[in-house]
Scaffold this motif. Structure first.
Motif, PDB file in Angstrom:
ATOM      1  N   CYS A 143      37.359  23.516  45.149  1.00  0.00           N
ATOM      2  CA  CYS A 143      37.921  24.442  44.152  1.00  0.00           C
ATOM      3  C   CYS A 143      36.987  24.550  42.946  1.00  0.00           C
ATOM      4  N   ARG A 144      36.642  25.784  42.597  1.00  0.00           N
ATOM      5  CA  ARG A 144      35.567  26.047  41.634  1.00  0.00           C
ATOM      6  C   ARG A 144      36.065  26.212  40.206  1.00  0.00           C
ATOM      7  N   THR A 145      35.151  25.985  39.292  1.00  0.00           N
ATOM      8  CA  THR A 145      35.412  26.241  37.885  1.00  0.00           C
ATOM      9  C   THR A 145      35.597  27.736  37.659  1.00  0.00           C
ATOM     10  N   PHE A 146      36.192  28.099  36.525  1.00  0.00           N
ATOM     11  CA  PHE A 146      36.450  29.521  36.279  1.00  0.00           C
ATOM     12  C   PHE A 146      36.237  29.858  34.812  1.00  0.00           C
ATOM     13  N   GLY A 147      36.009  31.137  34.567  1.00  0.00           N
ATOM     14  CA  GLY A 147      35.816  31.616  33.206  1.00  0.00           C
ATOM     15  C   GLY A 147      36.216  33.078  33.107  1.00  0.00           C
ATOM     16  N   PHE A 148      36.205  33.576  31.882  1.00  0.00           N
ATOM     17  CA  PHE A 148      36.675  34.937  31.614  1.00  0.00           C
ATOM     18  C   PHE A 148      35.511  35.808  31.149  1.00  0.00           C
ATOM     19  N   ALA A 149      35.415  36.988  31.746  1.00  0.00           N
ATOM     20  CA  ALA A 149      34.290  37.881  31.468  1.00  0.00           C
ATOM     21  C   ALA A 149      34.158  38.191  29.985  1.00  0.00           C
ATOM     22  N   HIS A 150      35.279  38.350  29.279  1.00  0.00           N
ATOM     23  CA  HIS A 150      35.208  38.753  27.870  1.00  0.00           C
ATOM     24  C   HIS A 150      34.687  37.630  26.963  1.00  0.00           C
ATOM     25  N   GLU A 151      34.597  36.401  27.487  1.00  0.00           N
ATOM     26  CA  GLU A 151      34.128  35.279  26.677  1.00  0.00           C
ATOM     27  C   GLU A 151      32.636  34.999  26.861  1.00  0.00           C
ATOM     28  N   VAL A 152      32.011  35.648  27.836  1.00  0.00           N
ATOM     29  CA  VAL A 152      30.646  35.276  28.213  1.00  0.00           C
ATOM     30  C   VAL A 152      29.663  35.443  27.059  1.00  0.00           C
ATOM     31  N   GLU A 153      29.694  36.586  26.365  1.00  0.00           N
ATOM     32  CA  GLU A 153      28.724  36.824  25.296  1.00  0.00           C
ATOM     33  C   GLU A 153      28.859  35.804  24.185  1.00  0.00           C
ATOM     34  N   ALA A 154      30.098  35.498  23.795  1.00  0.00           N
ATOM     35  CA  ALA A 154      30.317  34.521  22.728  1.00  0.00           C
ATOM     36  C   ALA A 154      29.838  33.140  23.143  1.00  0.00           C
ATOM     37  N   LEU A 155      30.086  32.756  24.397  1.00  0.00           N
ATOM     38  CA  LEU A 155      29.646  31.450  24.885  1.00  0.00           C
ATOM     39  C   LEU A 155      28.127  31.360  24.887  1.00  0.00           C
ATOM     40  N   ARG A 156      27.477  32.415  25.321  1.00  0.00           N
ATOM     41  CA  ARG A 156      26.006  32.384  25.378  1.00  0.00           C
ATOM     42  C   ARG A 156      25.411  32.347  23.975  1.00  0.00           C
ATOM     43  N   ALA A 157      26.074  32.967  23.020  1.00  0.00           N
ATOM     44  CA  ALA A 157      25.617  32.904  21.632  1.00  0.00           C
ATOM     45  C   ALA A 157      25.709  31.474  21.094  1.00  0.00           C
TER      46      ALA A 157
ATOM     47  N   ASN B 177      28.502  30.363  40.919  1.00  0.00           N
ATOM     48  CA  ASN B 177      28.967  29.021  40.573  1.00  0.00           C
ATOM     49  C   ASN B 177      30.229  29.006  39.711  1.00  0.00           C
ATOM     50  N   CYS B 178      30.912  30.143  39.648  1.00  0.00           N
ATOM     51  CA  CYS B 178      32.077  30.230  38.784  1.00  0.00           C
ATOM     52  C   CYS B 178      32.970  31.380  39.247  1.00  0.00           C
ATOM     53  N   ILE B 179      34.271  31.174  39.196  1.00  0.00           N
ATOM     54  CA  ILE B 179      35.198  32.291  39.399  1.00  0.00           C
ATOM     55  C   ILE B 179      35.251  33.053  38.079  1.00  0.00           C
ATOM     56  N   VAL B 180      34.970  34.340  38.118  1.00  0.00           N
ATOM     57  CA  VAL B 180      34.976  35.151  36.897  1.00  0.00           C
ATOM     58  C   VAL B 180      36.201  36.059  36.907  1.00  0.00           C
ATOM     59  N   VAL B 181      37.011  35.920  35.862  1.00  0.00           N
ATOM     60  CA  VAL B 181      38.231  36.708  35.732  1.00  0.00           C
ATOM     61  C   VAL B 181      38.015  37.776  34.654  1.00  0.00           C
ATOM     62  N   ASP B 182      38.321  39.023  34.996  1.00  0.00           N
ATOM     63  CA  ASP B 182      38.218  40.133  34.056  1.00  0.00           C
ATOM     64  C   ASP B 182      39.584  40.794  33.982  1.00  0.00           C
ATOM     65  N   GLY B 183      40.296  40.568  32.884  1.00  0.00           N
ATOM     66  CA  GLY B 183      41.659  41.095  32.783  1.00  0.00           C
ATOM     67  C   GLY B 183      42.553  40.454  33.822  1.00  0.00           C
ATOM     68  N   ASP B 184      43.069  41.273  34.728  1.00  0.00           N
ATOM     69  CA  ASP B 184      43.949  40.759  35.778  1.00  0.00           C
ATOM     70  C   ASP B 184      43.256  40.698  37.135  1.00  0.00           C
ATOM     71  N   ARG B 185      41.917  40.764  37.128  1.00  0.00           N
ATOM     72  CA  ARG B 185      41.170  40.804  38.394  1.00  0.00           C
ATOM     73  C   ARG B 185      40.197  39.633  38.494  1.00  0.00           C
ATOM     74  N   VAL B 186      39.992  39.176  39.721  1.00  0.00           N
ATOM     75  CA  VAL B 186      38.913  38.243  40.031  1.00  0.00           C
ATOM     76  C   VAL B 186      37.722  39.078  40.477  1.00  0.00           C
ATOM     77  N   LEU B 187      36.589  38.916  39.790  1.00  0.00           N
ATOM     78  CA  LEU B 187      35.429  39.766  40.063  1.00  0.00           C
ATOM     79  C   LEU B 187      34.613  39.310  41.271  1.00  0.00           C
ATOM     80  N   ASN B 188      34.704  38.051  41.637  1.00  0.00           N
ATOM     81  CA  ASN B 188      33.892  37.543  42.750  1.00  0.00           C
ATOM     82  C   ASN B 188      34.187  38.330  44.025  1.00  0.00           C
ATOM     83  N   PRO B 189      33.177  38.886  44.671  1.00  0.00           N
ATOM     84  CA  PRO B 189      33.402  39.702  45.881  1.00  0.00           C
ATOM     85  C   PRO B 189      34.129  38.942  46.993  1.00  0.00           C
TER      86      PRO B 189
END
Length: 295
Positions: free
Chosen positions: A189-203, A214-226
């Protein structure tokens, strides 16, 4: 549960990028002597003490991962997924050599570490394994977040999370935890994060190596991983995996029940420190003693 300590039979070698630094790191997990515990060694550090032994007090940061340090200020980041594999496969003693500041994230779960440890194999040692038996409930609370250790006959893990995203919602698990259960229920079971937080985290210097590899990416109510999720409740299962790794900094497997509600690395380590501050609430127990009493 093994009554005696174990180390690796042969070195386990792997490499990958750190999820936060983005740095490529090579790792060699090597056998260690009985009672050595787990020690990380930064082979890229040559002007200071590069050995960072694992302990509850060594944890220095817990933002989106567990970071340990030594007296010289040398750190190793994101140790929790390997530590979870050590805990549940029964690795008591190991030297983890790495040539960078952060453990590779691999696929975001413990499964790659389980595979390399399986290839290396384990070797039993003649020293009894020291279990941490919980005698009284220890609990830490931070607002609506809670983490606790309670007495139990074996190791149990319960966790609950709640997120506004419909992709996650409310998820909960409650299960006895041993090596077989870890391999079957949590390890992948993989770690996860939210798309809207990525820019702030990288800053902030974080998530520079994060991706859908290497991460489940959640955008709103969707999982972006294909490929989607590996399990419908992969999110809460990963939080339980994290907690197992965070608890293993205590230096031994737990005989007790862990409960986490909306908890993360910070609260997990607060619980570790609360337990260490309550010597009346736990004891070190060996199964060898139990075997002698049975005879």
């Amino acid at each position: 549960m093994a009554a005696f300590q174990h180390t690796l039979r042969s070195p386990a070698l792997f490499a990958g990028i750190g999820v936060h630094t983005g740095a490529y790191v090579r790792v060699s997990v090597r056998p260690a002597a009985p009672d050595a515990g787990v020690v990380f060694v930064r082979t890229d550090v040559r002007d200071a003490d590069n050995r960072v032994p694992v302990s509850g007090e060594a944890v220095c940061r817990t933002q989106l991962g567990t970071v340990i340090t030594n007296a010289a200020g040398v750190t190793v980041s994101t140790i929790e997924h390997l530590m979870a594999a050590f805990a549940m496969l029964g690795v008591d003693n190991a030297v983890v050599e790495l040539d960078g500041p952060e453990m590779p994230i691999m696929d975001g779960s413990s499964a790659p570490f389980v595979r390399v440890l399986d290839r290396a194999g384990l070797r039993p040692q003649e020293t009894p394994r020291r279990f941490i038996e919980i005698l009284e409930t220890v609990e830490v609370v931070d607002g609506d977040k809670r983490a606790a250790l309670k007495p139990a006959d074996g190791f149990e893990v319960a966790f609950e999370i709640r997120f506004g995203s419909a992709a996650i919602g409310r998820q909960a698990i409650d299960m006895p935890m041993d090596e077989a259960a870890f391999r079957a229920e949590l390890a992948d079971c993989r770690t996860f994060g939210f798309a809207h937080e990525v820019e702030a985290l990288r800053a902030m210097g974080l998530a520079r190596g994060g991706s859908m590899d290497n991460c489940i990416v959640v955008d709103g109510d969707r999982v972006l991983n294909p490929e989607g999720l590996r399990r419908p409740d992969e999110f809460v299962r990963h939080k339980a995996l994290d907690a197992i790794g965070d608890l293993y900094v205590l230096g031994g497997p737990i005989l007790g029940r862990f409960e986490g509600e909306l908890a993360g690395h910070a609260l997990n380590n607060a619980l570790v420190r609360a337990l260490l501050a309550r010597p009346d609430a736990w004891r070190v127990r060996t199964l060898v003693e139990d075997l002698k009493e049975a005879v």
